[in-house]
Design a protein around this motif. Structure first.
Motif, PDB file in Angstrom:
ATOM      1  N   ALA A  78       0.808  -1.223   0.000  1.00  0.00           N
ATOM      2  CA  ALA A  78       0.000   0.000   0.000  1.00  0.00           C
ATOM      3  C   ALA A  78       0.838   1.269   0.000  1.00  0.00           C
ATOM      4  O   ALA A  78       0.473   2.257  -0.640  1.00  0.00           O
ATOM      5  CB  ALA A  78      -0.953  -0.003   1.196  1.00  0.00           C
ATOM      6  N   LYS A  79       1.966   1.284   0.687  1.00  0.00           N
ATOM      7  CA  LYS A  79       2.798   2.495   0.729  1.00  0.00           C
ATOM      8  C   LYS A  79       3.304   2.844  -0.660  1.00  0.00           C
ATOM      9  O   LYS A  79       3.289   4.012  -1.058  1.00  0.00           O
ATOM     10  CB  LYS A  79       3.970   2.311   1.693  1.00  0.00           C
ATOM     11  N   GLU A  81       1.961   1.876  -3.539  1.00  0.00           N
ATOM     12  CA  GLU A  81       0.820   2.240  -4.376  1.00  0.00           C
ATOM     13  C   GLU A  81       0.368   3.669  -4.077  1.00  0.00           C
ATOM     14  O   GLU A  81       0.037   4.432  -4.985  1.00  0.00           O
ATOM     15  CB  GLU A  81      -0.332   1.255  -4.169  1.00  0.00           C
ATOM     16  N   SER A  82       0.367   4.052  -2.816  1.00  0.00           N
ATOM     17  CA  SER A  82      -0.006   5.410  -2.428  1.00  0.00           C
ATOM     18  C   SER A  82       0.971   6.431  -3.021  1.00  0.00           C
ATOM     19  O   SER A  82       0.569   7.486  -3.512  1.00  0.00           O
ATOM     20  CB  SER A  82      -0.027   5.530  -0.907  1.00  0.00           C
ATOM     21  N   THR A  86       0.057   9.524  -5.721  1.00  0.00           N
ATOM     22  CA  THR A  86       0.467  10.907  -5.489  1.00  0.00           C
ATOM     23  C   THR A  86       1.341  11.419  -6.628  1.00  0.00           C
ATOM     24  O   THR A  86       1.134  12.526  -7.132  1.00  0.00           O
ATOM     25  CB  THR A  86       1.217  11.022  -4.145  1.00  0.00           C
ATOM     26  N   ARG A 123       0.306  10.909   6.893  1.00  0.00           N
ATOM     27  CA  ARG A 123       0.587   9.646   7.568  1.00  0.00           C
ATOM     28  C   ARG A 123       1.883   9.702   8.383  1.00  0.00           C
ATOM     29  O   ARG A 123       2.202   8.774   9.109  1.00  0.00           O
ATOM     30  CB  ARG A 123       0.606   8.500   6.568  1.00  0.00           C
TER      31      ARG A 123
END
Length: 143
Positions: A78-79, A81-82, A86, A123
């Protein structure tokens, strides 16, 4: 490649092909830049470029342990992909690149001069990746 703790983009590389050379060049740059102490974990998706023997051996040779997401499990990555969401929203979709070199220069500038050093991350408690890595107090104060 992102540092899982600080979310800093520690290495990036671009090519016209998604192959083992692409990820090996990025890994080499990251290891040269970071010189990770002791054992570290290299997490990736199940792309063949990450699963090939040459790449997994290069990770091990640099002190890392390969780790891959389970099939159809997007949470493990997920990191990354995030980060790509962005990057695309704030840079790639706002520009028009005519050559690979132009894309490399523009995207590299975004990563090095904005994402890592100017863009606060919710985050991370609204800190900059570089502040977190250097254990500096966050410059940003919320009202």
């Amino acid at each position: 490649m992102l540092d899982a703790h600080s979310h800093k983009a520690v290495s990036w590389h671009m090519s016209t092909r998604i192959d083992s050379k692409l990820v090996l060049d990025c890994l080499r740059r990251a290891v040269e830049e970071r010189t990770p102490p002791g054992q570290w974990i290299h997490h990736s998706d199940q792309g063949i470029q990450y699963a090939c023997n040459g790449y997994t051996q290069a990770v091990r040779d640099s002190g890392g342990r390969p780790s891959m997401s389970s099939k159809a499990c997007p949470y493990d990555n997920a990191k990354a992909e995030s980060f790509f969401v962005t990057l695309k929203k704030e840079e790639v979709h706002r520009e028009e690149y005519h050559t690979l070199e132009q894309a490399q220069a523009s995207i590299g500038s975004y990563i090095d001069n904005y994402y890592n050093s100017e863009s606060v991350h919710s985050r991370l408690g609204y800190c900059l990746p570089e502040e977190l890595e250097l254990e500096l107090p966050c410059k940003t104060e919320l009202a």
